[in-house]
Design a protein around this motif. Sequence first.
Motif, PDB file in Angstrom:
ATOM      1  N   GLY A 242      -0.465  -0.333  -8.753  1.00  0.00           N
ATOM      2  CA  GLY A 242       0.993  -0.464  -8.660  1.00  0.00           C
ATOM      3  C   GLY A 242       1.582  -1.022  -9.945  1.00  0.00           C
ATOM      4  O   GLY A 242       2.586  -0.528 -10.451  1.00  0.00           O
TER       5      GLY A 242
ATOM      6  N   ASP B 270       0.820  -1.215   0.000  1.00  0.00           N
ATOM      7  CA  ASP B 270       0.000   0.000   0.000  1.00  0.00           C
ATOM      8  C   ASP B 270       0.852   1.262   0.000  1.00  0.00           C
ATOM      9  O   ASP B 270       0.627   2.182  -0.781  1.00  0.00           O
TER      10      ASP B 270
ATOM     11  N   VAL C  69       2.673   1.745  -3.321  1.00  0.00           N
ATOM     12  CA  VAL C  69       1.819   2.233  -4.407  1.00  0.00           C
ATOM     13  C   VAL C  69       1.456   3.705  -4.165  1.00  0.00           C
ATOM     14  O   VAL C  69       1.474   4.526  -5.088  1.00  0.00           O
TER      15      VAL C  69
ATOM     16  N   VAL D 192      -5.399  -1.959  -5.474  1.00  0.00           N
ATOM     17  CA  VAL D 192      -4.146  -1.260  -5.178  1.00  0.00           C
ATOM     18  C   VAL D 192      -3.008  -1.933  -5.945  1.00  0.00           C
ATOM     19  O   VAL D 192      -2.162  -1.265  -6.555  1.00  0.00           O
ATOM     20  N   ARG D 193      -3.007  -3.263  -5.926  1.00  0.00           N
ATOM     21  CA  ARG D 193      -1.957  -4.001  -6.649  1.00  0.00           C
ATOM     22  C   ARG D 193      -1.990  -3.627  -8.134  1.00  0.00           C
ATOM     23  O   ARG D 193      -0.961  -3.420  -8.760  1.00  0.00           O
TER      24      ARG D 193
ATOM     25  N   ILE E 267       4.891  -5.687  -5.508  1.00  0.00           N
ATOM     26  CA  ILE E 267       3.443  -5.870  -5.724  1.00  0.00           C
ATOM     27  C   ILE E 267       2.951  -7.221  -5.224  1.00  0.00           C
ATOM     28  O   ILE E 267       1.881  -7.332  -4.639  1.00  0.00           O
TER      29      ILE E 267
END
Length: 515
Positions: free
Chosen positions: A379, A233, A236, A375-376, A389
């Motif tokens: 990223g 988190d 990112v 979120v991944r 990631i």
Amino acid sequence: MSIGEEVILVVDFGSQYAHLIARRIRELKVYSEIVFPDITEKEIEKIAPKGIIFSGGPRSVYEKDAPLLTDDVFDYLIRKDIPILGICYGHQLIALKMGGNVKGEKKKEYGIATVDILDPEGIFNDLENKETVWMSHGDQVFELPPGFVITSKTDNSPIAAFRSTSKKIYGLQWHPEVVHTKNGQKILSNFVYNVCGCKGTWDLSDFIEENVSKIRNKVGSGKAVIALSGGIDSSVAAAVAEKAIGNRLYAVFVDHGLLRKGEAEVVSKAFSGHDINFKKIDAKKRFFDKLFGITDPEKKRMVIGEEFIRIFEEEAKKIGADFLVQGTIYPDIIESGRSQHADTIKSHHNVGGLPDSISFKEIIEPLRDLYKDEVREVGRRLGLPDKIIDQYPFPGPGLAVRITGPVTEENIRICREASSIVEEELEKASIENIWQAFAVTLEDKVVGVVGDQRKFGRIVALRIVESQDAMTANFKKLPWDVLEKISTRITNEVPEVVSVAYFISHKPPQTIEPC
Ligand code: XMP
């Protein structure tokens, strides 16, 4: 597109599936947000949703203190002709509010059922005459509200679904959001597109651009500090903020002595090439002193949350930065009980663990509306390395929340060493679909025998789970030989440990982190 343009609200009446509904809607490229039954008419007006979904819930609508929307809110939705879809409890709530009747059944209906679709209008467009669905209810609607028609039935539920003949109001006794309902996503898609008229413009690329410009506008020509832990988190969030303000971003990486094995080195290496003024602070002594003797999990989280902020404040002062960027994500906010009606499950260090007074002008949280897998994806789109990631998520309070006793050198070392063995063995065995994997140092001791001698030694318990977004999780059913390997290595290589246990509880009821 802006988040505000097309929103479907999901009112969470306490269902374990409310998040699943929101996620399913986002999969349909429509932004959806969870709200709670105390939402006001004004709040809804401000959001101007294209539609609203009432989730299921564990209560009965006629129970004292059952969560109900106020009549004002309900009247507002009807007056404004905002489409409503009620699921299970939500279906019963519609019946109650619109003048129908609901009663408890002695026989609960739970599991897979076949329903007859009686009316293909609206949400049932393009469905078969018979559909496989997933039911989980004790109560049911036994009298239709005036102006409603039955759209589906089963042998046990004569009013398994209904709709209003004049308004865009639909109720379903079953759960379209769970995978066992074969055409559940089709039903939700019909609601979102055909009934609410959404266009499906929610996209993560737009989200990134929107947040980049928001950060630029906020920070102006100023500077910001990013609380970088090296976890997914915060990494990112750093990438988003870097895109926005470049080298006016100052990454502060705090080594609180509660990191995973080798983590400080990995993070330092991963970010030292970036143009974000990376600085590592060695704060181990400071954190250990503050945590001395504390065993209560919430206290640990509060102490760590406060100490983090104080360090960031000190660094910001040196730099002349007014803003703090954090990698807070949506589940952190929900679990920290940031709504009046949500229970605090655990105070995430960056939300519920924040001290009351903070000297930053503002805390910027570019990921606060996203789930972990989203979120991944952000990223990935921003080009972060897979190593960052695809790593297992790591909580800000670090190993402190993976030991059930006090934060001591020994407890932390046991947890760190055993967890590193877990990660190594899972990688060697190429086990897929693991969300989280680590060892927990327990306080209890058991008698062991080592080299013919009695040893009253430590226990570690393994927490290895599968999950999509950490809101629910299942313990991983690992092959025995992998578990055996992990256990043997831990008891051989971590001298204090004589016993290895495995947590075989899902979330709920157990959370992923033990503290
Ligand atoms: P739980 O234990 O709540 O964990 O089931 C769900 C996910 O959240 C992470 N987690 C945290 N992350 N600060 C964080 O940054 C925290 O205080 C925190 N607590 C839990 C946890 O690792 C898991 O991925």
